[in-house]
Enzyme design. Structure first.
Site, PDB file in Angstrom:
ATOM      1  CG  ASN A   1      -0.272  -0.016   2.434  1.00  0.00           C
ATOM      2  OD1 ASN A   1       0.773  -0.862   2.734  1.00  0.00           O
ATOM      3  ND2 ASN A   1      -0.743   0.785   3.376  1.00  0.00           N
TER       4      ASN A   1
ATOM      5  CD  GLU B   1      -1.348   4.987   4.808  1.00  0.00           C
ATOM      6  OE1 GLU B   1      -1.752   3.792   5.434  1.00  0.00           O
ATOM      7  OE2 GLU B   1      -0.487   6.006   5.682  1.00  0.00           O
TER       8      GLU B   1
ATOM      9  CB  CYS C   1      -5.551  -1.198  -1.590  1.00  0.00           C
ATOM     10  SG  CYS C   1      -6.790  -0.290  -0.675  1.00  0.00           S
TER      11      CYS C   1
ATOM     12  CD  GLU D   1      -5.559  -5.705  -1.029  1.00  0.00           C
ATOM     13  OE1 GLU D   1      -4.863  -4.630  -0.726  1.00  0.00           O
ATOM     14  OE2 GLU D   1      -6.624  -5.867  -0.275  1.00  0.00           O
TER      15      GLU D   1
ATOM     16  CB  CYS E   1     -11.157  -2.122   1.194  1.00  0.00           C
ATOM     17  SG  CYS E   1     -10.409  -1.319  -0.338  1.00  0.00           S
TER      18      CYS E   1
ATOM     19  CB  CYS F   1      -9.220  -4.022  -2.879  1.00  0.00           C
ATOM     20  SG  CYS F   1      -8.177  -3.060  -2.576  1.00  0.00           S
TER      21      CYS F   1
END
Length: 159
Positions: free
Chosen positions: A61, A63, A72, A74, A111, A114
């Site tokens: 990830n 940020e 993210c 993924e 999430c 994702c």
């Protein structure tokens, strides 16, 4: 009124029950999680994908202070796979997480964004992606496709 029942199929495996490809994929995800850029959440996520051509790609990830512009792990690894290996379907995706300063692995699950992204990749190639999710107790969830995590997935703009 019509009642609809939805169900999911998940397997929980002990680490020694994983096959060599699953172990390698999880280790790749663990390794890349150490390179996450997570100064705000302190939640370091790593993801690795096995393509049908045998190649393993990994990402963590990333940020950004301007939420929600971070990405993210993924979505980042699946986007990279699609851009650089557009003819090689992802067959397995591993996801792990660790909190900054902790030795133990944290529980994690993709999430909603994702999950929808995984669904799109499955639709693109016409086949499910096996998901491996490392749990905080060290066991691993094996999920035979995103429909088991996202039963009411969004598939068609014309429906």
């Amino acid at each position: 009124m019509k009642k609809i029942t939805l169900s999911s199929e998940l397997e929980e495996l002990l680490p020694e029950e994983l096959n060599s490809a699953e172990r390698e994929l999880l280790e790749s995800a663990k390794s890349v999680s150490k390179r996450a850029y997570a100064p705000y959440s302190g939640f370091h996520v790593g993801s690795a994908v096995l393509l049908e051509n045998g190649q393993i790609l990994q990402s963590s990830n990333q940020e950004n202070v301007s939420f929600p512009t971070g990405v993210c792990a993924e979505r980042l690894v699946l986007g990279y796979a699609g851009a650089n290996f557009p003819d090689s379907a992802p067959v397995m995706l591993a996801v792990v997480a660790q909190r900054r300063g902790e030795e133990e692995w944290a529980g994690v699950s993709p999430c909603g964004i994702c999950r929808q992204t995984i669904n799109e990749v499955e639709n693109r190639f016409g086949k499910p992606i096996t998901l491996l999710i490392l749990k905080s107790d060290g066991n691993v969830l094996r999920i035979p496709g995103i429909s088991h995590l996202l039963p009411l997935k969004f598939d068609d703009l014309n429906q």
